[in-house]
Design a protein around this motif. Structure first.
Motif, PDB file in Angstrom:
ATOM      1  N   MET A   1       0.943  -1.118  -0.097  1.00  0.00           N
ATOM      2  CA  MET A   1       0.096  -0.069   0.038  1.00  0.00           C
ATOM      3  C   MET A   1       0.933   1.204  -0.013  1.00  0.00           C
ATOM      4  SD  MET A   1      -2.745   0.804   2.863  1.00  0.00           S
ATOM      5  CE  MET A   1      -2.571   2.574   3.569  1.00  0.00           C
ATOM      6  N   LEU A   2       0.609   2.265  -0.639  1.00  0.00           N
ATOM      7  CA  LEU A   2       1.296   3.303  -0.914  1.00  0.00           C
ATOM      8  C   LEU A   2       1.220   4.323   0.483  1.00  0.00           C
ATOM      9  CD1 LEU A   2       2.856   5.243  -2.962  1.00  0.00           C
ATOM     10  CD2 LEU A   2       0.781   6.290  -3.574  1.00  0.00           C
ATOM     11  N   LYS A   3       2.275   4.604   1.176  1.00  0.00           N
ATOM     12  CA  LYS A   3       2.402   5.310   2.180  1.00  0.00           C
ATOM     13  C   LYS A   3       2.370   6.742   1.821  1.00  0.00           C
ATOM     14  CE  LYS A   3       3.126   6.292   6.485  1.00  0.00           C
ATOM     15  NZ  LYS A   3       2.316   6.029   7.535  1.00  0.00           N
ATOM     16  N   LEU A   4       3.392   7.304   0.967  1.00  0.00           N
ATOM     17  CA  LEU A   4       3.354   8.571   0.708  1.00  0.00           C
ATOM     18  C   LEU A   4       3.710   8.737  -0.724  1.00  0.00           C
ATOM     19  CD1 LEU A   4       5.791  10.036   3.387  1.00  0.00           C
ATOM     20  CD2 LEU A   4       3.226  10.629   3.440  1.00  0.00           C
ATOM     21  N   ALA A   5       3.400   9.609  -1.561  1.00  0.00           N
ATOM     22  CA  ALA A   5       3.680   9.869  -2.804  1.00  0.00           C
ATOM     23  C   ALA A   5       3.325  11.594  -3.220  1.00  0.00           C
ATOM     24  CB  ALA A   5       2.618   9.093  -3.716  1.00  0.00           C
ATOM     25  N   TYR A   6       4.580  12.110  -3.491  1.00  0.00           N
ATOM     26  CA  TYR A   6       4.512  13.643  -3.673  1.00  0.00           C
ATOM     27  C   TYR A   6       5.472  13.838  -4.799  1.00  0.00           C
ATOM     28  CZ  TYR A   6       8.921  13.451  -1.260  1.00  0.00           C
ATOM     29  OH  TYR A   6      10.049  13.213  -0.329  1.00  0.00           O
ATOM     30  N   ARG A   7       5.056  14.907  -5.536  1.00  0.00           N
ATOM     31  CA  ARG A   7       5.906  15.582  -6.680  1.00  0.00           C
ATOM     32  C   ARG A   7       6.689  16.494  -6.012  1.00  0.00           C
ATOM     33  NH1 ARG A   7       3.702  13.638 -11.476  1.00  0.00           N
ATOM     34  NH2 ARG A   7       1.475  13.232 -11.197  1.00  0.00           N
ATOM     35  N   GLN A   8       8.148  16.626  -6.658  1.00  0.00           N
ATOM     36  CA  GLN A   8       9.186  17.452  -6.173  1.00  0.00           C
ATOM     37  C   GLN A   8       8.890  18.667  -7.250  1.00  0.00           C
ATOM     38  OE1 GLN A   8      12.794  14.671  -6.124  1.00  0.00           O
ATOM     39  NE2 GLN A   8      13.361  16.344  -4.578  1.00  0.00           N
ATOM     40  N   PHE A   9       8.407  18.551  -8.416  1.00  0.00           N
ATOM     41  CA  PHE A   9       8.420  19.512  -9.398  1.00  0.00           C
ATOM     42  C   PHE A   9       7.249  19.585 -10.045  1.00  0.00           C
ATOM     43  CE2 PHE A   9      12.850  18.318  -8.945  1.00  0.00           C
ATOM     44  CZ  PHE A   9      13.496  19.551  -8.768  1.00  0.00           C
ATOM     45  N   PRO A  10       6.671  20.536 -10.802  1.00  0.00           N
ATOM     46  CA  PRO A  10       5.558  20.259 -11.482  1.00  0.00           C
ATOM     47  C   PRO A  10       5.490  19.299 -12.574  1.00  0.00           C
ATOM     48  CG  PRO A  10       6.253  22.716 -11.571  1.00  0.00           C
ATOM     49  CD  PRO A  10       7.511  21.552 -11.022  1.00  0.00           C
ATOM     50  N   ALA A  11       4.361  18.775 -12.625  1.00  0.00           N
ATOM     51  CA  ALA A  11       4.111  17.580 -13.776  1.00  0.00           C
ATOM     52  C   ALA A  11       4.398  17.799 -14.985  1.00  0.00           C
ATOM     53  CB  ALA A  11       2.784  16.817 -13.202  1.00  0.00           C
ATOM     54  N   GLU A  12       5.351  17.996 -15.512  1.00  0.00           N
ATOM     55  CA  GLU A  12       5.790  18.269 -17.059  1.00  0.00           C
ATOM     56  C   GLU A  12       6.584  17.092 -17.377  1.00  0.00           C
ATOM     57  OE1 GLU A  12       7.948  21.775 -17.316  1.00  0.00           O
ATOM     58  OE2 GLU A  12       6.192  23.151 -16.369  1.00  0.00           O
ATOM     59  N   ASP A  13       6.298  16.915 -18.650  1.00  0.00           N
ATOM     60  CA  ASP A  13       6.957  15.691 -19.368  1.00  0.00           C
ATOM     61  C   ASP A  13       8.654  15.951 -19.044  1.00  0.00           C
ATOM     62  OD1 ASP A  13       4.721  14.740 -20.236  1.00  0.00           O
ATOM     63  OD2 ASP A  13       4.926  15.592 -22.368  1.00  0.00           O
ATOM     64  N   VAL A  17       9.965  12.900 -10.594  1.00  0.00           N
ATOM     65  CA  VAL A  17       8.821  12.588  -9.803  1.00  0.00           C
ATOM     66  C   VAL A  17       9.259  11.664  -8.581  1.00  0.00           C
ATOM     67  CG1 VAL A  17       6.379  11.758  -8.975  1.00  0.00           C
ATOM     68  CG2 VAL A  17       7.131  13.083 -11.237  1.00  0.00           C
ATOM     69  N   ALA A  18       9.268  12.227  -7.384  1.00  0.00           N
ATOM     70  CA  ALA A  18       9.787  11.400  -6.340  1.00  0.00           C
ATOM     71  C   ALA A  18       8.485  10.954  -5.452  1.00  0.00           C
ATOM     72  CB  ALA A  18      10.605  12.187  -5.328  1.00  0.00           C
ATOM     73  N   GLN A  19       8.678   9.687  -5.256  1.00  0.00           N
ATOM     74  CA  GLN A  19       7.734   8.690  -4.475  1.00  0.00           C
ATOM     75  C   GLN A  19       8.351   7.807  -3.280  1.00  0.00           C
ATOM     76  OE1 GLN A  19       5.817   6.723  -7.938  1.00  0.00           O
ATOM     77  NE2 GLN A  19       3.838   7.735  -7.322  1.00  0.00           N
ATOM     78  N   VAL A  20       7.590   8.045  -2.340  1.00  0.00           N
ATOM     79  CA  VAL A  20       8.100   7.252  -0.858  1.00  0.00           C
ATOM     80  C   VAL A  20       6.935   6.124  -0.780  1.00  0.00           C
ATOM     81  CG1 VAL A  20       8.579   7.390   1.313  1.00  0.00           C
ATOM     82  CG2 VAL A  20       9.175   9.184  -0.063  1.00  0.00           C
ATOM     83  N   TYR A  21       7.472   4.807  -0.713  1.00  0.00           N
ATOM     84  CA  TYR A  21       6.294   3.952  -0.440  1.00  0.00           C
ATOM     85  C   TYR A  21       6.881   3.226   1.025  1.00  0.00           C
ATOM     86  CZ  TYR A  21       5.760   4.216  -5.353  1.00  0.00           C
ATOM     87  OH  TYR A  21       5.492   4.522  -6.668  1.00  0.00           O
ATOM     88  N   ASP A  22       5.773   2.499   1.639  1.00  0.00           N
ATOM     89  CA  ASP A  22       6.204   1.790   2.796  1.00  0.00           C
ATOM     90  C   ASP A  22       6.129   0.212   2.666  1.00  0.00           C
ATOM     91  OD1 ASP A  22       3.416   1.162   2.625  1.00  0.00           O
ATOM     92  OD2 ASP A  22       2.861   2.049   4.840  1.00  0.00           O
ATOM     93  N   THR A  23       6.241   0.032   1.539  1.00  0.00           N
ATOM     94  CA  THR A  23       6.127  -1.459   1.106  1.00  0.00           C
ATOM     95  C   THR A  23       6.839  -1.501  -0.340  1.00  0.00           C
ATOM     96  OG1 THR A  23       5.329  -3.792   0.780  1.00  0.00           O
ATOM     97  CG2 THR A  23       3.744  -1.848   0.337  1.00  0.00           C
ATOM     98  N   ILE A  24       7.981  -2.460  -0.285  1.00  0.00           N
ATOM     99  CA  ILE A  24       8.377  -2.742  -1.963  1.00  0.00           C
ATOM    100  C   ILE A  24       7.603  -3.350  -2.873  1.00  0.00           C
ATOM    101  CG2 ILE A  24       9.632  -4.869  -1.406  1.00  0.00           C
ATOM    102  CD1 ILE A  24      12.072  -3.686  -2.820  1.00  0.00           C
ATOM    103  N   ARG A  25       6.522  -3.846  -2.124  1.00  0.00           N
ATOM    104  CA  ARG A  25       5.530  -4.667  -3.189  1.00  0.00           C
ATOM    105  C   ARG A  25       4.744  -3.602  -3.971  1.00  0.00           C
ATOM    106  NH1 ARG A  25       5.022  -7.953   1.501  1.00  0.00           N
ATOM    107  NH2 ARG A  25       4.995 -10.097   1.031  1.00  0.00           N
ATOM    108  N   ALA A  26       4.605  -2.405  -3.596  1.00  0.00           N
ATOM    109  CA  ALA A  26       3.949  -1.180  -4.440  1.00  0.00           C
ATOM    110  C   ALA A  26       4.885  -0.722  -5.733  1.00  0.00           C
ATOM    111  CB  ALA A  26       3.779  -0.166  -3.486  1.00  0.00           C
ATOM    112  N   ILE A  27       6.026  -1.092  -5.427  1.00  0.00           N
ATOM    113  CA  ILE A  27       6.883  -0.898  -6.707  1.00  0.00           C
ATOM    114  C   ILE A  27       6.913  -2.027  -7.604  1.00  0.00           C
ATOM    115  CG2 ILE A  27       9.302  -0.018  -7.336  1.00  0.00           C
ATOM    116  CD1 ILE A  27       9.496   0.833  -4.444  1.00  0.00           C
ATOM    117  N   GLY A  28       6.997  -3.322  -6.984  1.00  0.00           N
ATOM    118  CA  GLY A  28       7.238  -4.512  -7.970  1.00  0.00           C
ATOM    119  C   GLY A  28       8.637  -4.896  -8.357  1.00  0.00           C
TER     120      GLY A  28
END
Length: 381
Positions: A1-13, A17-28
């Protein structure tokens, strides 16, 4: 399950994008391992560690994604950290323990640390398609995300665990600019399997060591060696051996659980095994090994100190592991940290590791820099 997810910069191509998870299963597995190609301790190892229920540790995983692909990743652990962890048993450590009887939190800080307490090194994961000149910027993004995480989790102390010397050299300027204080960590011991037989290996040792080893390995006559990928029937005895060994150790940090040993053998099936050493059907030692098609890593050797020593079981395990490497075509045996005297005597090389720490309070960070040599593993050898 995703613990935290946040963008460091505007969502431009193209923007990271930095994301923080509390389980490695969410990454795969596939996405994580794409950043850790060639590493034995990959997704499956970290999943086993996550599921093991080890002490007061909380797990997080930071990724930096670009254009929908993870370009960089690192595990994180959060825990209370006694600053005397790397001190050897002696007057200073006894004094600290005495103070803690009255002030339980003395020299214990809430720590957020990049890396894992149960892996050999603090490896920074980069996707294979990331160019060399992009790595420093991506590491900076990882540090930004990590420092935000530490602040959110109330961790005043931040660290990076066991950074190998080449990595410390590559990113040393970035860490220095961010005021991380370097502390010598315990080096990693390794031996290249560039010999064809045990006899050829023995010929490289000193005459005295060679004579001593030939005497010690005669104990094989009295010892039964079993390779196991399932230790459920003997796990209570293995844990007793583990605790006996851990209690004799000068350095103690994480305390492994039965679920750790079972989890490594389950999640890393085909890439892990346990070697048992029995005398008259009594289990006196066990050795957990993980590997790929190139490297074998000795994760933990545990032994009945009183009954096992007369049979030279540590040395029997050494030669058992070398024979396994030879039979399997592996090119390196990595025997871990600490207890270097015998490892060097048996031909191992030592690779330096550095830990980095930073306190969010500038005054305490200055103090940390001043006292850090006292807590260096270099002083604890």
């Amino acid at each position: 399950m995703l613990k935290l997810a946040y963008r460091q910069f505007p969502a431009e191509d193209g923007e990271p994008v930095a994301q923080v998870y509390d389980t490695i299963r969410a990454i795969g597995r596939e996405a994580w391992n794409a950043c850790y190609r060639g590493q034995v301790e990959d997704y499956d190892c970290l999943l086993a560690i996550e599921d093991a229920g080890i002490g007061e540790f909380d797990w997080r995983y930071i990724t930096i994604a670009e254009n929908g692909r993870i370009s960089a990743a690192m595990p994180v652990f959060l825990c209370p950290y006694p600053l005397d962890t790397t001190l050897e048993e002696g007057l200073a450590r006894r004094l600290i323990r005495r103070v803690r009887q009255h002030v339980s939190g003395f020299l214990v800080l809430r720590l957020a640390c990049l890396g894992s307490p149960c892996t050999e090194n603090g490896v920074i994961g980069f996707h294979a398609e990331v160019p060399e000149d992009r790595r420093e910027a991506l590491f900076g993004e990882l540090l930004d995300a990590f420092e935000r995480l530490a602040a959110r989790e109330g961790c005043a102390l931040m660290g990076i665990k066991d950074v190998p010397a080449p990595v410390a050299l590559e990113f040393g300027a970035v860490l220095s600019e961010r005021r991380y204080a370097p502390i010598c960590g315990l080096p990693s011991a390794w031996l290249d399997i560039d010999f064809r037989t045990i006899d050829e290996y023995m010929a490289r040792l000193s005459a005295g060591t060679r004579k001593d080893m030939r005497r010690k390995i005669k104990s094989f006559d009295a010892v039964r060696v079993e390779f196991r990928t399932d230790v459920g029937d003997v796990l209570p005895r293995i844990m007793a051996l583990y605790h006996d060994t851990r209690n004799r150790s000068e350095w103690q940090f994480e305390e492994l659980t039965p679920a750790y040993f079972e989890g490594i053998l389950t999640h890393m099936r085909g890439r892990s095994f346990c070697v048992l050493y029995l005398v008259e059907d009594e289990l006196l030692a066990a050795n957990l090994i993980v590997h790929d098609d190139r490297v074998a890593i000795d994760k933990f050797f545990c032994m009945d100190g009183e009954q096992g020593r007369p049979y030279n079981l540590y040395f029997l395990s050494w030669f058992t592991n070398l024979r396994y490497c030879l039979d399997s075509g592996l090119s390196r045996y990595q025997s871990g940290q600490a207890y270097y005297e015998n490892k060097v005597r048996l031909g191992s090389q030592l690779a330096a590791n550095t830990m980095f720490f930073r306190h969010r309070n500038p005054l305490l960070q200055t103090l940390l820099r001043l006292v850090s040599p006292l807590f260096s593993a270099e002083q604890a050898k």
